[in-house]
Design a protein around this motif. Structure first.
Motif, mmCIF file in Angstrom:
data_model
loop_
_atom_site.group_PDB
_atom_site.id
_atom_site.type_symbol
_atom_site.label_atom_id
_atom_site.label_comp_id
_atom_site.label_asym_id
_atom_site.label_seq_id
_atom_site.Cartn_x
_atom_site.Cartn_y
_atom_site.Cartn_z
ATOM 1 N N GLU A 59 15.673 5.346 -3.649
ATOM 2 C CA GLU A 59 16.255 4.446 -2.654
ATOM 3 C C GLU A 59 15.169 3.706 -1.879
ATOM 4 N N ALA A 60 14.101 4.406 -1.517
ATOM 5 C CA ALA A 60 13.005 3.780 -0.771
ATOM 6 C C ALA A 60 12.358 2.677 -1.594
ATOM 7 N N ARG A 61 12.081 2.967 -2.845
ATOM 8 C CA ARG A 61 11.446 1.966 -3.713
ATOM 9 C C ARG A 61 12.380 0.780 -3.972
ATOM 10 N N ALA A 62 13.659 1.038 -4.127
ATOM 11 C CA ALA A 62 14.619 -0.046 -4.346
ATOM 12 C C ALA A 62 14.679 -0.959 -3.120
ATOM 13 N N TRP A 63 14.662 -0.370 -1.933
ATOM 14 C CA TRP A 63 14.696 -1.164 -0.708
ATOM 15 C C TRP A 63 13.445 -2.028 -0.579
ATOM 16 N N LEU A 64 12.278 -1.463 -0.894
ATOM 17 C CA LEU A 64 11.049 -2.263 -0.852
ATOM 18 C C LEU A 64 11.105 -3.400 -1.865
ATOM 19 N N ALA A 65 11.632 -3.124 -3.047
ATOM 20 C CA ALA A 65 11.727 -4.154 -4.094
ATOM 21 C C ALA A 65 12.641 -5.296 -3.659
ATOM 22 N N GLU A 66 13.694 -4.983 -2.906
ATOM 23 C CA GLU A 66 14.598 -6.026 -2.396
ATOM 24 C C GLU A 66 13.861 -7.027 -1.521
ATOM 25 N N GLY A 67 12.864 -6.547 -0.793
ATOM 26 C CA GLY A 67 12.140 -7.396 0.132
ATOM 27 C C GLY A 67 10.960 -8.134 -0.467
ATOM 28 N N GLU A 68 10.649 -7.895 -1.727
ATOM 29 C CA GLU A 68 9.506 -8.561 -2.349
ATOM 30 C C GLU A 68 9.728 -10.061 -2.329
ATOM 31 N N GLY A 69 8.701 -10.753 -1.935
ATOM 32 C CA GLY A 69 8.785 -12.204 -1.842
ATOM 33 C C GLY A 69 9.156 -12.697 -0.461
ATOM 34 N N GLU A 70 9.685 -11.812 0.409
ATOM 35 C CA GLU A 70 9.975 -12.211 1.774
ATOM 36 C C GLU A 70 8.665 -12.410 2.518
ATOM 37 N N GLY A 71 8.620 -13.335 3.410
ATOM 38 C CA GLY A 71 7.448 -13.556 4.229
ATOM 39 C C GLY A 71 6.361 -14.349 3.528
ATOM 40 N N ASP B 92 1.513 -7.722 10.840
ATOM 41 C CA ASP B 92 0.908 -7.714 9.508
ATOM 42 C C ASP B 92 1.728 -6.971 8.452
ATOM 43 N N PHE B 93 2.850 -6.382 8.849
ATOM 44 C CA PHE B 93 3.670 -5.624 7.911
ATOM 45 C C PHE B 93 5.032 -6.279 7.759
ATOM 46 N N SER B 94 5.555 -6.249 6.540
ATOM 47 C CA SER B 94 6.874 -6.792 6.280
ATOM 48 C C SER B 94 7.918 -5.673 6.311
ATOM 49 N N VAL C 160 1.844 -7.181 4.350
ATOM 50 C CA VAL C 160 1.914 -6.112 3.358
ATOM 51 C C VAL C 160 3.102 -5.195 3.645
ATOM 52 N N ASP C 161 3.652 -4.621 2.572
ATOM 53 C CA ASP C 161 4.650 -3.554 2.693
ATOM 54 C C ASP C 161 3.925 -2.221 2.633
ATOM 55 N N LEU C 162 4.496 -1.222 3.279
ATOM 56 C CA LEU C 162 3.936 0.125 3.246
ATOM 57 C C LEU C 162 4.976 1.097 2.709
ATOM 58 N N VAL D 113 0.874 -1.172 0.000
ATOM 59 C CA VAL D 113 0.000 0.000 0.000
ATOM 60 C C VAL D 113 0.909 1.220 0.000
ATOM 61 N N GLU D 114 0.668 2.121 -0.961
ATOM 62 C CA GLU D 114 1.467 3.339 -1.073
ATOM 63 C C GLU D 114 0.591 4.539 -0.728
ATOM 64 N N VAL D 115 1.094 5.371 0.156
ATOM 65 C CA VAL D 115 0.337 6.516 0.646
ATOM 66 C C VAL D 115 1.165 7.778 0.471
ATOM 67 N N THR D 116 0.552 8.796 -0.118
ATOM 68 C CA THR D 116 1.159 10.122 -0.197
ATOM 69 C C THR D 116 0.257 11.076 0.565
#
Length: 121
Positions: free
Chosen positions: A107-119, A71-73, A41-43, A11-14
């Protein structure tokens, strides 16, 4: 005012201007929906345009975080404000997610992408 985008397992929030309780409740509904159907879910929070937040938002954040501690990764907070970074760090007490504060969106998006698939089970 907030803008929410649902992506697979994220979920992406601005936030723009003042972050109100109604905004936070909209965020909660979006997150609860993703958790219900997709699990953990990632935030991604973009708070660069946030002017301030109401006290009831701070309280609701504590209550919501405690209720969803597992509930958050990953949680990425994008901000240039030291005060917001400090409050994000403080809220990490209530969740088991990995949380990082960034001042660069790439950098934030790259870090989230690194964690995709975890959990995933």
């Amino acid at each position: 005012m907030i803008v929410i985008e649902n992506r697979p397992r994220r979920v992406e929030v601005t936030v723009y201007a003042e972050f109100t309780l109604a905004d936070y409740q909209e965020f909660e509904n979006a997150v609860n929906y993703v958790i219900q159907f997709e699990g953990q879910v990632d935030l991604f929070f973009d708070l660069r345009e946030m002017a301030d937040f109401t006290l009831d938002v701070a309280w609701e954040d504590i209550v919501f975080s405690r209720a969803h501690a597992k509930d958050f990764s990953r949680i990425a907070v994008l901000t240039e404000s030291q005060w917001v970074a400090w409050s994000a760090w403080l809220s990490q007490i209530f969740v088991e997610a990995e949380m990082r504060v960034f001042d660069e969106e790439v950098e934030a998006r790259a870090w989230l992408a690194e964690g995709e698939g975890e959990g995933l089970a």
